[in-house]
Design an enzyme around this catalytic site. Structure first.
Site, PDB file in Angstrom:
ATOM      1  N   ASN A 180      35.222 -36.155  10.338  1.00  0.00           N
ATOM      2  CA  ASN A 180      34.504 -36.859  11.404  1.00  0.00           C
ATOM      3  C   ASN A 180      34.128 -38.224  10.844  1.00  0.00           C
ATOM      4  O   ASN A 180      33.224 -38.329  10.024  1.00  0.00           O
ATOM      5  CB  ASN A 180      33.252 -36.060  11.800  1.00  0.00           C
ATOM      6  CG  ASN A 180      32.354 -36.819  12.756  1.00  0.00           C
ATOM      7  OD1 ASN A 180      32.754 -37.857  13.296  1.00  0.00           O
ATOM      8  ND2 ASN A 180      31.140 -36.317  12.973  1.00  0.00           N
TER       9      ASN A 180
ATOM     10  N   LYS B 129      32.757 -40.628  12.330  1.00  0.00           N
ATOM     11  CA  LYS B 129      31.560 -41.223  12.951  1.00  0.00           C
ATOM     12  C   LYS B 129      31.861 -42.691  13.302  1.00  0.00           C
ATOM     13  O   LYS B 129      32.979 -43.003  13.692  1.00  0.00           O
ATOM     14  CB  LYS B 129      30.350 -41.060  12.025  1.00  0.00           C
ATOM     15  CG  LYS B 129      30.181 -39.594  11.596  1.00  0.00           C
ATOM     16  CD  LYS B 129      28.899 -39.305  10.896  1.00  0.00           C
ATOM     17  CE  LYS B 129      28.856 -37.819  10.535  1.00  0.00           C
ATOM     18  NZ  LYS B 129      27.593 -37.429   9.937  1.00  0.00           N
TER      19      LYS B 129
ATOM     20  N   HIS C  61      27.622 -32.854  18.629  1.00  0.00           N
ATOM     21  CA  HIS C  61      27.241 -33.150  17.245  1.00  0.00           C
ATOM     22  C   HIS C  61      25.744 -33.465  17.202  1.00  0.00           C
ATOM     23  O   HIS C  61      25.203 -34.064  18.140  1.00  0.00           O
ATOM     24  CB  HIS C  61      28.052 -34.342  16.724  1.00  0.00           C
ATOM     25  CG  HIS C  61      27.873 -34.565  15.265  1.00  0.00           C
ATOM     26  ND1 HIS C  61      26.762 -35.195  14.741  1.00  0.00           N
ATOM     27  CD2 HIS C  61      28.635 -34.207  14.203  1.00  0.00           C
ATOM     28  CE1 HIS C  61      26.863 -35.223  13.425  1.00  0.00           C
ATOM     29  NE2 HIS C  61      27.993 -34.630  13.072  1.00  0.00           N
TER      30      HIS C  61
ATOM     31  N   GLU D 291      24.090 -35.692  15.832  1.00  0.00           N
ATOM     32  CA  GLU D 291      23.737 -37.103  16.055  1.00  0.00           C
ATOM     33  C   GLU D 291      23.770 -37.443  17.543  1.00  0.00           C
ATOM     34  O   GLU D 291      22.988 -38.263  18.011  1.00  0.00           O
ATOM     35  CB  GLU D 291      24.696 -38.007  15.253  1.00  0.00           C
ATOM     36  CG  GLU D 291      24.354 -37.953  13.768  1.00  0.00           C
ATOM     37  CD  GLU D 291      25.545 -38.110  12.836  1.00  0.00           C
ATOM     38  OE1 GLU D 291      26.600 -38.605  13.262  1.00  0.00           O
ATOM     39  OE2 GLU D 291      25.414 -37.715  11.655  1.00  0.00           O
TER      40      GLU D 291
ATOM     41  N   GLU E  51      26.433 -27.036  11.519  1.00  0.00           N
ATOM     42  CA  GLU E  51      26.012 -28.160  10.695  1.00  0.00           C
ATOM     43  C   GLU E  51      24.488 -28.210  10.654  1.00  0.00           C
ATOM     44  O   GLU E  51      23.858 -28.726  11.588  1.00  0.00           O
ATOM     45  CB  GLU E  51      26.534 -29.477  11.284  1.00  0.00           C
ATOM     46  CG  GLU E  51      28.042 -29.562  11.347  1.00  0.00           C
ATOM     47  CD  GLU E  51      28.504 -31.016  11.451  1.00  0.00           C
ATOM     48  OE1 GLU E  51      29.214 -31.443  10.535  1.00  0.00           O
ATOM     49  OE2 GLU E  51      28.149 -31.703  12.408  1.00  0.00           O
TER      50      GLU E  51
ATOM     51  N   GLY F  37      24.700 -35.852   5.719  1.00  0.00           N
ATOM     52  CA  GLY F  37      24.565 -37.184   5.129  1.00  0.00           C
ATOM     53  C   GLY F  37      23.432 -37.298   4.123  1.00  0.00           C
ATOM     54  O   GLY F  37      23.047 -38.386   3.732  1.00  0.00           O
TER      55      GLY F  37
ATOM     56  N   SER G 169      27.352 -32.470   4.082  1.00  0.00           N
ATOM     57  CA  SER G 169      27.572 -32.810   2.680  1.00  0.00           C
ATOM     58  C   SER G 169      28.641 -31.961   1.987  1.00  0.00           C
ATOM     59  O   SER G 169      28.478 -31.572   0.830  1.00  0.00           O
ATOM     60  CB  SER G 169      26.242 -32.760   1.909  1.00  0.00           C
ATOM     61  OG  SER G 169      25.322 -33.690   2.470  1.00  0.00           O
TER      62      SER G 169
HETATM   63  P1  13P Z   1      28.394 -35.506   5.900  1.00  0.00           P
HETATM   64  O1  13P Z   1      29.613 -34.774   5.385  1.00  0.00           O
HETATM   65  O2  13P Z   1      28.451 -36.983   5.641  1.00  0.00           O
HETATM   66  O3  13P Z   1      27.130 -34.855   5.465  1.00  0.00           O
HETATM   67  O4  13P Z   1      28.452 -35.386   7.513  1.00  0.00           O
HETATM   68  C1  13P Z   1      28.593 -34.134   8.077  1.00  0.00           C
HETATM   69  C2  13P Z   1      28.854 -34.283   9.519  1.00  0.00           C
HETATM   70  O5  13P Z   1      27.969 -34.630  10.281  1.00  0.00           O
HETATM   71  C3  13P Z   1      30.215 -34.033  10.000  1.00  0.00           C
HETATM   72  O6  13P Z   1      30.254 -33.957  11.392  1.00  0.00           O
END
Ligand code: 13P
Length: 255
Positions: free
Chosen positions: A9, A11, A95, A97, A167, A173, A212
């Site tokens: 992803n 983002k 997601h 976010e 997640e 992150g 992560s």
């Molecule tokens: P990270 O791998 O950067 O922690 O992000 C995870 C994520 O949100 C994947 O959709």
């Protein structure tokens, strides 16, 4: 058996030219991978260019969002048939976010999932608890509600095409991965909820872990019986680390 899926992803990262230079190098590096499905979800502006670069390879392309209406006066939105036409075979839905910054709810996740399925796009439905939920011991309650409400009213056939991604919000992150045991515990729970929804298919549905995921923790995570792949943010942005993730089974001894 469930075929593992390693999904990147991206983002809001990479321009079209940056996306293309990534996939040009990446597709050669993973050309011999057969035992893992590989997916890249770039930003929407790069989706079609990336698709054209990888369409003859073993890499699939996905979007990071979708709208449930087919067409009309919905400024800024993109429908399932448009995503399909641009080359998407998967789409991320709900997601954390999007839930946090753009008002996504279990109800909108449900409508978006339905729209994706009706157009032959595989939805990756994202769920996960916040740090507050975990500290208040409501993780399972929150996850059960997210899964049940997101998947409300689907037929067996629709259910059989879904992917779920767990997640934990506190692990995204932050560099703080859930331990393989913590992740497995929730994955097993999600599979139990799937069993309540659709007995026959609970064993076949793929459940990805995200938060992560890195080359040095992926193999321990992937050893867990209910973890069927990864949804990866940061570590999917560099060719070297994403190649390592896709080859997690070969790299077990090198790490
Ligand atoms: P990270 O791998 O950067 O922690 O992000 C995870 C994520 O949100 C994947 O959709």
């Amino acid at each position: 058996m469930r075929k593992p899926l390693m999904a990147g992803n991206w983002k809001m990262h990479k321009t079209i030219s940056e996306s293309l230079s990534f996939v040009t190098e990446f597709k050669t590096a993973v050309a011999d991978v057969k035992d893992v499905d590989i997916l890249i979800c770039p930003t929407l502006v790069s989706v079609n260019a990336v698709y054209n670069e990888v369409k003859k390879s073993n890499i699939k392309v996905g979007a990071q969002n979708i709208f449930w209406e087919e067409k009309g006066a919905f400024t800024g939105e993109v429908s399932a048939s448009m995503l399909k036409d641009a080359g998407c075979s998967y789409v991320l839905i709900g997601h954390s976010e999007r839930r946090q910054y753009f008002g996504e709810t279990n109800e909108t996740v449900n409508k978006k999932t339905k729209a994706a399925l009706s157009n032959g796009i595989i939805p990756i439905v994202c769920v996960g608890e916040t740090l507050k939920d975990r500290e208040e011991n409501t993780t399972f309650e929150v996850i059960e509600k997210q899964v049940k409400e997101a998947l409300l009213g689907f037929s067996q056939e629709e259910f059989s095409k879904l992917v779920i991604a767990y997640e934990p919000v506190w692990a995204i992150g932050t560099g703080k991965t859930a331990t393989p045991q913590q992740a497995q515990e929730v994955h097993a729970f999600i599979r139990k909820v799937c069993f309540q929804i659709c007995k026959n298919l609970a064993d076949t549905i793929r459940i990805l872990y995200g938060g992560s995921v890195k080359p040095d923790n992926v193999s321990e995570l992937m050893k867990q019986p209910d973890i069927d792949g990864g949804l990866v943010g940061g570590a999917s942005l560099e060719v070297e680390s994403f190649v390592k993730l896709v080859n997690y089974s070969k790299n077990i001894h090198q790490i």
